[in-house]
Design an enzyme around this catalytic site. Structure first.
Site, PDB file in Angstrom:
ATOM      1  N   LYS A 177       0.844  -1.209   0.000  1.00  0.00           N
ATOM      2  CA  LYS A 177       0.000   0.000   0.000  1.00  0.00           C
ATOM      3  C   LYS A 177       0.874   1.252   0.000  1.00  0.00           C
ATOM      4  O   LYS A 177       0.588   2.222  -0.710  1.00  0.00           O
ATOM      5  CB  LYS A 177      -0.948  -0.025   1.213  1.00  0.00           C
ATOM      6  CG  LYS A 177      -2.049  -1.068   1.060  1.00  0.00           C
ATOM      7  CD  LYS A 177      -2.781  -1.386   2.349  1.00  0.00           C
ATOM      8  CE  LYS A 177      -3.703  -2.587   2.139  1.00  0.00           C
ATOM      9  NZ  LYS A 177      -4.386  -3.033   3.353  1.00  0.00           N
TER      10      LYS A 177
ATOM     11  N   ASP B  36     -11.321   2.404   4.141  1.00  0.00           N
ATOM     12  CA  ASP B  36     -11.710   1.004   3.956  1.00  0.00           C
ATOM     13  C   ASP B  36     -13.233   0.849   3.928  1.00  0.00           C
ATOM     14  O   ASP B  36     -13.734  -0.245   3.653  1.00  0.00           O
ATOM     15  CB  ASP B  36     -11.140   0.139   5.091  1.00  0.00           C
ATOM     16  CG  ASP B  36      -9.873  -0.588   4.661  1.00  0.00           C
ATOM     17  OD1 ASP B  36      -9.639  -0.695   3.440  1.00  0.00           O
ATOM     18  OD2 ASP B  36      -9.124  -1.048   5.545  1.00  0.00           O
TER      19      ASP B  36
ATOM     20  N   GLN C 131      -4.894  -1.620   9.512  1.00  0.00           N
ATOM     21  CA  GLN C 131      -4.613  -2.914   8.882  1.00  0.00           C
ATOM     22  C   GLN C 131      -5.156  -4.047   9.751  1.00  0.00           C
ATOM     23  O   GLN C 131      -4.855  -4.130  10.940  1.00  0.00           O
ATOM     24  CB  GLN C 131      -3.086  -3.071   8.683  1.00  0.00           C
ATOM     25  CG  GLN C 131      -2.696  -4.338   7.953  1.00  0.00           C
ATOM     26  CD  GLN C 131      -3.227  -4.398   6.519  1.00  0.00           C
ATOM     27  OE1 GLN C 131      -3.187  -3.413   5.789  1.00  0.00           O
ATOM     28  NE2 GLN C 131      -3.728  -5.553   6.124  1.00  0.00           N
TER      29      GLN C 131
END
Ligand code: NDP
Length: 281
Positions: free
Chosen positions: A49, A116, A93
């Site tokens: 990422k 997200d 994460q």
């Protein structure tokens, strides 16, 4: 035909990079990545990422935290990132250590920075069909389906798996596109009977080769989300070699859904910074 997710994702990343250059906003958009513990797969995902951010011209800051961080400390960090004007997107994460309630921490992320798309506000927004940040993997899958030119409206889509990250938001997105959606899970009886009715079959379970020929209708679009590691090799949930001969379109593993997840994260970060990038995708 094989849907080349890697190629489609690279094209999107290139478009986003050009958008950043054209608008002269290199390093003006910031993504905070919160990484807890030493899980090797999480470290690889975070590195990927960060690399994608660098390529596009987005600033990324990784907050590496020890396994034993408390939930209160994690929420405090999220709160401070919410207030930080130079941070446009916040990514936590997953997975988190078991002593932390991941959803509770995610729900603290400002929904406008929740790249997200997993906070309760964005789950609600998606369900209502409001404009919002949407979960990256299902969003990427919608782009992969669109790349085939097949119209989703009116099709029967079957989603196998009902996780918060993939299965459930996938069902919502397909519904919003006017597909008729069936959602299967571990307690579904006679899985093959249902999946073999699908015009569009999306499998997000995490069991190598769960789906074989008997599960797939001839001419179906098959999207394989699964990532299963065995002897240093990656396998999907679909038996690709068998199913590729009856599907009209199929994604490979690796090189299908995975690269799209990162491309959609990048587009979500730019959207979180307030830019309208619909036309770039
Ligand atoms: P979860 O473990 O959270 O969910 C798995 C789902 O599969 C559950 O809903 C479960 O049902 C269902 N399931 C389990 N066994 C069966 C079965 N035999 N038949 C039908 N359904 C079953 O997984 P995720 O959704 O997080 O991930 C799924 C896979 O996708 C994993 O391999 C993961 O690594 C991969 N993944 C890939 C991404 C990418 O970018 N390519 C991104 C995210 C995930 P129940 O709810 O009843 O338990």
């Amino acid at each position: 035909m094989i849907i080349d997710g890697k190629n489609i994702a690279n094209q999107i990343r290139l478009n986003l990079k050009q958008f950043v250059l054209k608008n002269d906003i290199q390093d003006k958009i910031g993504l905070a990545v919160v990484l807890v513990g030493q899980d090797p797969a999480s470290h690889i995902y975070v590195n990927n990422k960060v690399r994608a951010c660098t390529q596009i011209g987005i600033r990324s800051m990784v907050y590496k935290l020890p396994d034993n961080i408390s939930q209160v400390e994690l929420v405090q960090l999220v709160d401070s990132l919410n207030q930080d004007r130079i941070i446009d997107g916040i990514l936590l994460q997953l997975p988190l250590p078991s002593h932390i309630d991941a959803q509770k921490v995610i729900d603290h992320i400002d929904s406008k920075k929740d790249v997200d798309g997993l906070s309760k506000n964005n789950v609600y927004n998606l369900q209502k069909g409001y404009d919002c940040l949407k979960p990256c993997t299902p969003l990427g899958i919608m782009k992969l389906i669109a790349s085939t030119g097949v119209v989703v409206e009116g099709k029967h889509a079957v989603v196998v798996g009902r996780s918060e990250i993939v299965g459930k938001p996938m069902v919502q997105l397909l519904n919003l596109s006017n597909a008729t959606v069936t959602n299967c899970h571990s307690l579904t009886s006679n899985l093959a009977q249902l999946t073999s009715l699908a015009d569009i079959l999306i499998v997000a379970v995490g069991q190598r080769h769960l789906i074989g020929v008997k599960h797939v209708k001839k001419g179906a679009i098959v999207i394989d989300v699964g990532i299963n590691r065995l002897d240093n090799k990656l396998y999907g949930d679909v038996d690709f070699e068998q199913v590729k001969d009856i599907a009209s379109y199929i994604t490979p593993v690796p090189g299908g859904v995975g690269p799209m997840t990162i491309a959609m994260l990048m587009s979500n970060v730019i959207k979180a910074a307030g830019y309208d990038i619909k036309t770039m995708l």
